[in-house]
Design a protein around this motif. Structure first.
Motif, short mmCIF file in Angstrom:
data_model
loop_
_atom_site.label_atom_id
_atom_site.label_comp_id
_atom_site.label_asym_id
_atom_site.label_seq_id
_atom_site.Cartn_x
_atom_site.Cartn_y
_atom_site.Cartn_z
N VAL A 1 11.63 9.02 1.57
CA VAL A 1 10.77 8.13 2.27
C VAL A 1 9.36 8.11 1.47
CG1 VAL A 1 9.55 7.49 4.53
CG2 VAL A 1 11.88 8.58 4.35
N PRO A 2 8.92 6.83 1.16
CA PRO A 2 7.74 6.98 0.51
C PRO A 2 6.59 7.05 1.26
CG PRO A 2 8.75 4.66 0.78
CD PRO A 2 9.79 5.51 1.20
N ASP A 3 5.68 7.50 0.61
CA ASP A 3 4.30 7.90 1.39
C ASP A 3 3.56 6.55 1.62
OD1 ASP A 3 4.26 10.64 1.69
OD2 ASP A 3 3.75 10.84 -0.55
N PHE B 1 18.78 -4.19 -2.07
CA PHE B 1 17.49 -3.75 -2.08
C PHE B 1 17.36 -2.31 -1.53
CE2 PHE B 1 17.19 -8.29 -0.70
CZ PHE B 1 16.70 -8.80 -1.94
N THR B 2 18.80 -1.68 -1.44
CA THR B 2 18.48 -0.26 -1.06
C THR B 2 17.58 0.67 -1.61
OG1 THR B 2 20.84 -0.51 -0.42
CG2 THR B 2 20.08 1.76 -0.41
N GLU B 3 17.57 0.66 -2.84
CA GLU B 3 16.60 1.55 -3.76
C GLU B 3 15.21 1.06 -3.95
OE1 GLU B 3 16.83 4.48 -4.80
OE2 GLU B 3 18.94 4.79 -3.69
N TYR B 4 14.89 -0.13 -3.42
CA TYR B 4 13.73 -0.63 -3.63
C TYR B 4 12.54 -0.34 -2.74
CZ TYR B 4 14.93 -3.58 -7.65
OH TYR B 4 14.96 -4.07 -8.90
N SER B 5 11.25 0.14 -2.85
CA SER B 5 10.50 0.47 -2.04
C SER B 5 9.10 -0.20 -2.31
CB SER B 5 10.40 1.98 -1.63
OG SER B 5 10.14 2.57 -3.00
N ARG C 1 14.14 4.54 1.95
CA ARG C 1 13.23 3.95 0.80
C ARG C 1 12.22 2.68 1.81
NH1 ARG C 1 13.57 7.25 -2.88
NH2 ARG C 1 15.48 7.27 -4.26
N ALA D 1 0.97 -1.25 0.10
CA ALA D 1 0.16 -0.09 0.14
C ALA D 1 0.92 1.51 0.02
CB ALA D 1 -0.91 0.00 1.22
N LYS D 2 2.08 1.24 0.07
CA LYS D 2 3.00 2.50 0.24
C LYS D 2 3.29 2.78 -1.24
CE LYS D 2 6.30 3.37 3.03
NZ LYS D 2 6.12 4.14 4.12
N GLU D 3 3.96 4.00 -1.42
CA GLU D 3 4.33 4.61 -2.42
C GLU D 3 5.19 3.80 -3.18
OE1 GLU D 3 5.88 8.43 -1.82
OE2 GLU D 3 5.85 9.12 -3.98
N ASP D 4 5.44 3.76 -4.57
CA ASP D 4 6.25 3.08 -5.45
C ASP D 4 7.47 3.96 -6.00
OD1 ASP D 4 7.49 0.85 -6.15
OD2 ASP D 4 5.71 -0.26 -6.96
N ILE D 5 8.49 4.14 -5.21
CA ILE D 5 9.65 5.05 -5.88
C ILE D 5 10.59 4.24 -7.00
CG2 ILE D 5 11.38 6.73 -5.35
CD1 ILE D 5 9.86 7.28 -2.79
#
Lengths: 401, 322, 156, 140
Positions: D79-81, B224-228, D53, B63-67
């Motif tokens: 930080v992602p929302d 995984f540092t950049e994965y969100s 992240r 459910a979080k933002e995907d950057i």
């Protein structure tokens, strides 16, 4: 190839904002320079607009690890300005808290050193035992970190018989644990091998660069404010100044462990010889125009406060010099022409307390080259890489105990 | 009816649904054990004794933002987690989870042991690519470490899996399990191989003491540092499913498989995988992270020779038995 | 050698270089010198008594002039060597050639008081933020910080 | 239904990023102490993460110093929302004793939107646990 190395400032391995930037020539550090200020809050200016009593609590918050050092240093200075003779029992309790703080700080350092050398379980263990000291401090002062024990003319809280017994009991536990760590480290040749010979600082260099505390004592200079310029009741306490001659990180570890043992003895002595009587005397609000130069041996080294009063209830000038700042020039000397692989250990060895020095470290190089950003722990890892080929023989790297 | 069975296989059991639920359960089991071994309590307040904790983690991440970082290769960056998840789920289909004997199962064929081992290798490559395509320095370091480690543990793992196969005279997981079901005493022959495979599996799952690629205090989050967001959730899920498949494979090959029909087979599967996971958690709690060079040293100096030794033992015993 | 003896020796040896020497408190010696003769006095103290450890350098704003105090320490006593420098031309000599460890304290003085340290090897700013306006020195008495109005989030 | 599920998951699994914005170190040490076996934050599903992240909750300690301000904002943006900021300790709430110092900006709320304040100088580990749990409960 020249490249830039930047450490931190936000990094899981560090809990303080520190960013270390420098340009390297291959593996070797050519030049390093300091730019501090990320943790600078302007305490010295602030102190001029606060009363002495308020400053008591401001100086305490210069640092969260050695908070009592700064507060005691300030208190002693102001007591001299007030021409006040503090109560004897108060001084004993003050010294007791000083030594307890030294124990907790050195245990914390031991854990961090273990972590930097890749000895994680050591870290967890020392931190668990640090809780014992924290509990003692909690029972004495009512707070885990900022104790606020000092007041002009003595201390604010007394110790009763139950607390005294509790501390003495805990002391036995701490002694056995410290000995256990010694054994643990002694039987781990890689640990000793990693520390010895790293971060050399010769005796002449240490003196010339005005290093303080365990960093200086590990280079064979027996300078300890507690002996040279005794404050509180240190002139009545039998203890030794611990030194080492190896001039390296191992020497600094040795000095700290020896000091732990000395501190246990001092605490025992203090508790057994605690005089009866009041814990504080009444202090005036205003201070005559005068100045004082107050020195204190904090866990990290000599702590210096220069206080100038102008006859009102506020200081005219408060100058604070934290031990970590004094050790920075020496650190740069240790780093220069050294290998980047050794940076984490060298840095940890002076027990840097960035907020203490109110600043951030940034080492950088004026020339621009190919730049590459590494973090503190990458450096640590590079250090591990570098040392992997070294064969440690148990006999050559004996733990010096 | 004939078409229903494969669909059931893929979607329900042992396919997606079962894998998702069971792998989250396994993660909870592992975390809880790990915490208890460290004198802690572990997840406690999510569901009954925190049993829903991994599910909560994954739902939250989804459910979080995907950057997606600006400099990253966007298509690769987004596709990799999906690929990796698909691959391990495919590997799970080859586990003989509920029956044997009837060789008519669509997903079992001679040589599937090799295929499963191969499919379990692919996520490692994907980890590397994920790190590489993030263009973050930590990620790159993590990715490189992943590949370096691969050379360490992969050969010992294959060698260790080889010995029961040689003993059973088959490359088919199902037949190996059936063989050991008939002669359970021969399982004892493979003890060294079992140990080697366990350690290699730990390395494959990148857990302490082999969590070098994403060592938090060293290189933040590694590959995984950049994965969100969702992508990170996919990778977490991937790790859990890989753990289930890996322990299932070890249980099938070294612990005699999962006999019986639907329900007894399921029960055996759960008991045996949990046993393997217990061993893995104990290993995780008792050790601290080692350096990458030590890991390579260890696997070539100890794991590989031990696996070869195991192979010799198996060949000699096979000669005696037959 | 105790503190009184040091005071005696200083006042007889380098009478021409110093303005005043006194024992302010036990173990605290005050020496007042001209800023031109500072380096010679430091050199003398270092060679004669071994005062090699510079604890810190304090700057004090006295209004007309700045007072700069060099706190030297050894196991014998503590010597505070003080010089005055006028506000109109606030220059002090660099002591790095005699005491290499003084560099950070001198840079701090530059930041905080706007003193110009002559011959300092590395004059870059040390403490203040990167966006700090030039020509503002926070520890001068005539510098006041005007706190910007605080936002009260969600409040009145 | 899905909304409720998402909501529940957010409450149950907060991952934390620790940010020192110029604190005196006391709060930071106490946060580390909260992860140790004695206090064990993992009971509430709280994990300390190294990279912005992965984080949901940013724990800030200390008054924001002038030098640190831009960096803090940058990390916040990484930080992602949805994300939450917890101001830990008296300094992070209002500036504490550093209030009015020229190099500190006051509390965290001068720079970032803050969701919860945890008082104490420094906070005790138990207060940290209490504060985070209260923040999560307030989301319900």
């Amino acid at each position: 190839m020249e490249f830039k190395v930047s450490l931190g400032p936000q990094h899981p391995a560090l809990h303080e904002p520190i960013s270390l930037r420098m340009t390297l020539d291959g593996e070797i550090i050519r030049d390093a320079d300091l730019k501090l200020g990320y943790n600078h809050r302007g305490i010295e200016k602030l102190a001029e607009s606060r009363t002495f009593i308020q400053n008591l609590y401001l100086t305490e918050r210069i640092c969260g690890i050695c908070s009592f050092s700064h507060q005691t240093c300030f208190t002693q200075g102001v007591e001299k300005l007030m021409e006040l003779v503090p109560a004897k029992r108060g001084l004993y309790i003050r010294t007791l808290v000083c030594e307890l703080e030294r124990v907790h700080s050195h245990l914390l350092w031991l854990g961090v050193a273990g972590q930097e050398a890749g000895f994680e379980s050591f870290f967890m263990y020392t931190w668990r035992d640090r809780e014992v000291v924290m509990d003692i401090l909690d029972t004495i002062s009512g707070n885990r970190v900022h104790y606020s024990m000092n007041t002009f003319g003595g201390v604010r809280r007394d110790i009763d018989e139950i607390q005294r017994k509790h501390i003495l009991d805990s002391l036995d536990l701490l002694r056995t644990r410290t000995e256990y760590y010694l054994n643990l480290a002694a039987t781990e040749p890689t640990f000793v091998g990693r520390l010895s010979g790293v971060g050399k600082l010769s005796k002449e260099q240490a003196i010339a660069l005005c290093a303080v505390g365990p960093t200086l004592r590990a280079s064979g200079v027996p300078m300890d404010v507690r002996k040279d310029d005794p404050y509180a009741v240190y002139d009545e306490i039998p203890f030794e100044v611990c030194t080492a001659d190896s001039c390296d990180v191992l020497g600094r570890a040795v000095v700290r462990v020896k000091e732990l043992m000395q501190s246990y003895n001092i605490i025992e002595f203090l508790l057994k010889n605690l005089p009866a009587g009041p814990i504080k005397v009444k202090a005036p609000r205003k201070v005559k125009e005068n100045e004082v130069f107050s020195r204190y041996e904090a866990p990290r080294g000599e702590n210096v406060h220069y206080i100038k009063s102008n006859g009102s209830d506020k200081p005219e000038r408060l100058k604070v010099r934290a031990p970590t700042l004094a050790n920075y020039p020496a650190t740069i000397a240790m780093l220069k022409d050294g290998f980047i692989a050794d940076i984490p250990l060298i840095f940890a060895a002076i027990d840097p307390c960035i907020c203490c020095a109110e600043r951030l470290v940034q080492l950088d190089h004026p020339r621009s080259g190919e730049s590459k950003v590494l973090t503190f722990s990458q450096l640590r890892q590079m250090a591990n890489q570098r040392y992997k080929n070294k064969q440690f023989k148990k006999k050559e790297t004996l733990w010096p105990f | 009816m004939a078409i229903l069975k494969p669909i059931l296989y893929i979607l329900v059991y042992p396919g997606l649904l079962f894998l998702l639920l069971y792998s989250t359960f396994c993660e909870w089991f592992d975390r809880k054990l790990y915490a208890r071994m460290q004198n802690r309590i572990g997840p406690l307040h999510t569901g009954r004794s925190g049993i829903l904790q991994p599910i909560a983690d994954i739902v939250k991440l989804c459910a979080k933002e995907d950057i997606v970082p600006e400099k990253a290769d966007k298509r690769m960056f987004s596709a990799l987690p999906v690929f990796a998840l698909a691959i391990v789920c495919t590997a799970a289909l080859y586990l003989p989870v509920w029956h044997y004997g009837s060789a008519s199962s669509f997903n079992s064929f001679p040589g599937d042991l090799i295929v499963v081992a191969y499919l379990l290798t692919l996520p490692t490559l994907i980890f590397f690519l994920a790190g590489w395509h993030s263009t973050n320095f930590f990620s790159t370091i993590g990715g490189v470490r992943v590949l370096t480690m691969l050379f360490g543990y992969e050969i010992p793992l294959l060698l260790a899996l080889l010995s029961p196969a040689v003993l059973a005279g088959s490359w088919r997981i199902l037949e190996i399990a059936t063989f050991f079901q008939k002669q359970p005493l021969l399982l004892l022959v493979n003890l060294i191989g079992f140990f080697v495979a366990l350690v290699a599996l730990q390395a494959k799952l990148e857990r302490v003491p082999f969590d070098i690629p994403h060592a938090e205090t060293e290189i933040v989050g590694g590959q995984f540092t950049e994965y969100s967001g969702k992508k990170l959730a996919f990778f977490r899920l991937l790790g859990d499913i890989e753990m289930v498949v890996g322990s299932g494979l070890i249980a099938a090959v070294f612990l005699g498989g999962f006999p019986g029909g639907l329900l007894p087979g399921l029960a055996w599967f759960i008991v045996k995988t949990l046993f393997v996971i217990f061993l893995l958690a104990a290993m995780r709690a008792a050790t601290s992270r080692i350096r990458i060079d030590q890991m390579i040293n260890f696997s070539w100096r100890w794991l590989a020779p031990l696996a070869v030794l195991q192979l010799f033992i198996v060949i000699i015993i096979k000669g005696m038995v037959s | 050698m105790n503190a009184e003896a040091i005071v005696q020796k200083i006042s007889s040896d380098i009478k021409d270089k110093i303005q005043e020497v006194s024992l302010a408190a036990p173990l605290r010696i005050n020496v007042k010198v001209d800023r031109e003769k500072l380096l010679a006095v430091l050199q003398y103290l270092k060679e004669q008594f071994g005062f090699t450890h510079l604890a810190t350098i304090s700057g004090v704003d006295l209004g007309e002039s700045f007072e700069v105090i060099y706190h030297l320490a050894s196991h014998l006593a503590t010597v505070n060597v003080r010089i005055l420098t006028p506000r109109s031309a606030p220059t002090i000599p660099s002591t790095v050639s005699i005491i290499p460890g003084a560099i950070l304290y001198e840079r701090e003085l530059q930041d905080m008081f706007g003193l110009v340290v002559q011959n300092i090897p590395n004059p870059r700013p040390l403490l203040l933020a990167d966006d700090w306006p030039a020509g503002e020195y926070p520890l001068r008495k005539d510098w006041h910080f005007n706190r910007p109005a605080e936002k009260i989030p969600g409040g009145k | 239904m899905i909304e409720r599920l998402v909501h529940w998951s957010r409450v149950k699994s907060p991952w934390v990023l620790h940010l020192n914005t110029g604190a005196c170190n006391a709060c930071d040490i106490e946060i580390l102490a909260a992860l140790m076996p004695r206090f064990d934050l993992e009971r509430f599903g709280i994990l300390l993460k190294g990279t912005p992240r992965h984080a949901d909750v940013i724990i800030c300690t200390g008054p924001i110093t002038r030098q640190n301000r831009d960096r803090v904002v940058r990390i916040y943006e990484q930080v992602p929302d949805p994300k939450f900021v917890v101001a830990v300790g008296a300094c992070a709430m209002s500036g504490c004793v550093y209030r009015g110092a020229y190099n500190s900006m006051g509390g965290i709320d001068q720079v970032l939107p803050v969701n919860a304040y945890i008082p104490g100088c420094p906070i005790r580990p138990d207060a940290l646990i209490d504060g985070v749990v209260k923040l999560l409960n307030s989301l319900k």
